[in-house]
Design a protein around this motif. Structure first.
Motif, PDB file in Angstrom:
ATOM      1  N   TRP A 116       0.828  -1.209   0.000  1.00 50.82           N
ATOM      2  CA  TRP A 116       0.000   0.000   0.000  1.00 50.82           C
ATOM      3  C   TRP A 116       0.864   1.261   0.000  1.00 50.82           C
ATOM      4  CZ3 TRP A 116       0.205   3.630   3.849  1.00 50.82           C
ATOM      5  CH2 TRP A 116       0.764   3.255   5.064  1.00 50.82           C
ATOM      6  N   GLN A 117       2.073   1.177   0.587  1.00 46.99           N
ATOM      7  CA  GLN A 117       2.972   2.322   0.582  1.00 46.99           C
ATOM      8  C   GLN A 117       3.524   2.584  -0.822  1.00 46.99           C
ATOM      9  OE1 GLN A 117       5.547   0.715   3.598  1.00 46.99           O
ATOM     10  NE2 GLN A 117       4.795   2.186   5.144  1.00 46.99           N
ATOM     11  N   LEU A 118       3.806   1.530  -1.543  1.00 47.28           N
ATOM     12  CA  LEU A 118       4.280   1.679  -2.928  1.00 47.28           C
ATOM     13  C   LEU A 118       3.188   2.267  -3.818  1.00 47.28           C
ATOM     14  CD1 LEU A 118       6.335  -1.595  -3.468  1.00 47.28           C
ATOM     15  CD2 LEU A 118       7.185   0.741  -3.206  1.00 47.28           C
ATOM     16  N   ILE A 119       1.974   1.810  -3.637  1.00 44.24           N
ATOM     17  CA  ILE A 119       0.852   2.320  -4.432  1.00 44.24           C
ATOM     18  C   ILE A 119       0.638   3.808  -4.137  1.00 44.24           C
ATOM     19  CG2 ILE A 119      -1.650   2.185  -4.758  1.00 44.24           C
ATOM     20  CD1 ILE A 119      -1.374  -0.851  -4.312  1.00 44.24           C
ATOM     21  N   LEU A 120       0.685   4.187  -2.868  1.00 42.92           N
ATOM     22  CA  LEU A 120       0.508   5.585  -2.485  1.00 42.92           C
ATOM     23  C   LEU A 120       1.627   6.455  -3.054  1.00 42.92           C
ATOM     24  CD1 LEU A 120      -1.355   7.424  -0.880  1.00 42.92           C
ATOM     25  CD2 LEU A 120       0.092   7.031   1.102  1.00 42.92           C
ATOM     26  N   ALA A 121       2.857   5.972  -3.020  1.00 43.52           N
ATOM     27  CA  ALA A 121       3.982   6.723  -3.574  1.00 43.52           C
ATOM     28  C   ALA A 121       3.830   6.884  -5.088  1.00 43.52           C
ATOM     29  CB  ALA A 121       5.291   6.024  -3.237  1.00 43.52           C
ATOM     30  N   ASP A 122       3.385   5.842  -5.771  1.00 43.34           N
ATOM     31  CA  ASP A 122       3.159   5.923  -7.211  1.00 43.34           C
ATOM     32  C   ASP A 122       2.057   6.929  -7.550  1.00 43.34           C
ATOM     33  OD1 ASP A 122       5.115   4.077  -7.746  1.00 43.34           O
ATOM     34  OD2 ASP A 122       3.736   2.384  -7.987  1.00 43.34           O
ATOM     35  N   LEU A 123       0.982   6.911  -6.765  1.00 46.75           N
ATOM     36  CA  LEU A 123      -0.110   7.861  -7.009  1.00 46.75           C
ATOM     37  C   LEU A 123       0.334   9.305  -6.771  1.00 46.75           C
ATOM     38  CD1 LEU A 123      -3.154   5.954  -5.481  1.00 46.75           C
ATOM     39  CD2 LEU A 123      -2.669   6.361  -7.899  1.00 46.75           C
TER      40      LEU A 123
END
Length: 132
Positions: A9-16
């Motif tokens: 979820w941290q990777l997804i948030l950083a990508d967004l």
């Protein structure tokens, strides 16, 4: 030594967040620029609330005397507004120019705004307008 991996979820948030940044940057890069002092069609000129208002009249001191009585800050601008009917355009412009020249002789920053209107009116507003 333990290596900790980022949670999905941290990777997804950083990508967004990165995508949002890039989209915002692309939108800003595509915006056109406007020369200072030329409002777009339909826009109004931004004027700060007046700290003092001058309206020429029979029993009122001249603008020079009025300016001498004001506490003028170097950041303040005197905006001279001339609203005119078509047949009064030259007289309104002459009055606005007279007010502006008197203020400039006293070292006050001045701008003149001429606009067509149903009634002729010339007045000056001393305010902290933003300078470009």
């Amino acid at each position: 030594m333990t290596i900790r991996h980022a949670l999905p979820w941290q990777l997804i948030l950083a990508d967004l967040a990165l995508i949002l940044f890039l989209v915002s940057l692309a939108a800003l890069a595509g915006m056109g620029t406007i020369q200072a002092g030329t409002p777009r069609d339909g826009e109004t000129i931004a004027v700060a609330p007046a700290q003092a208002l001058y309206r020429p009249a029979a029993n009122v001191p001249e603008i020079g005397e009025w300016l001498d009585d004001q506490a003028i800050d170097p950041r303040a601008t005197l905006s001279v507004f001339a609203r005119y009917r078509t047949e009064d355009k030259e007289a309104s412009w002459a009055e606005a120019r007279r007010l502006a020249e008197t203020a400039q002789m006293r070292g006050v920053s001045v701008r003149v705004v001429l606009t067509p209107a149903e009634q002729t009116d010339v007045y000056a507003s001393l305010a902290f307008d933003a300078h470009k």
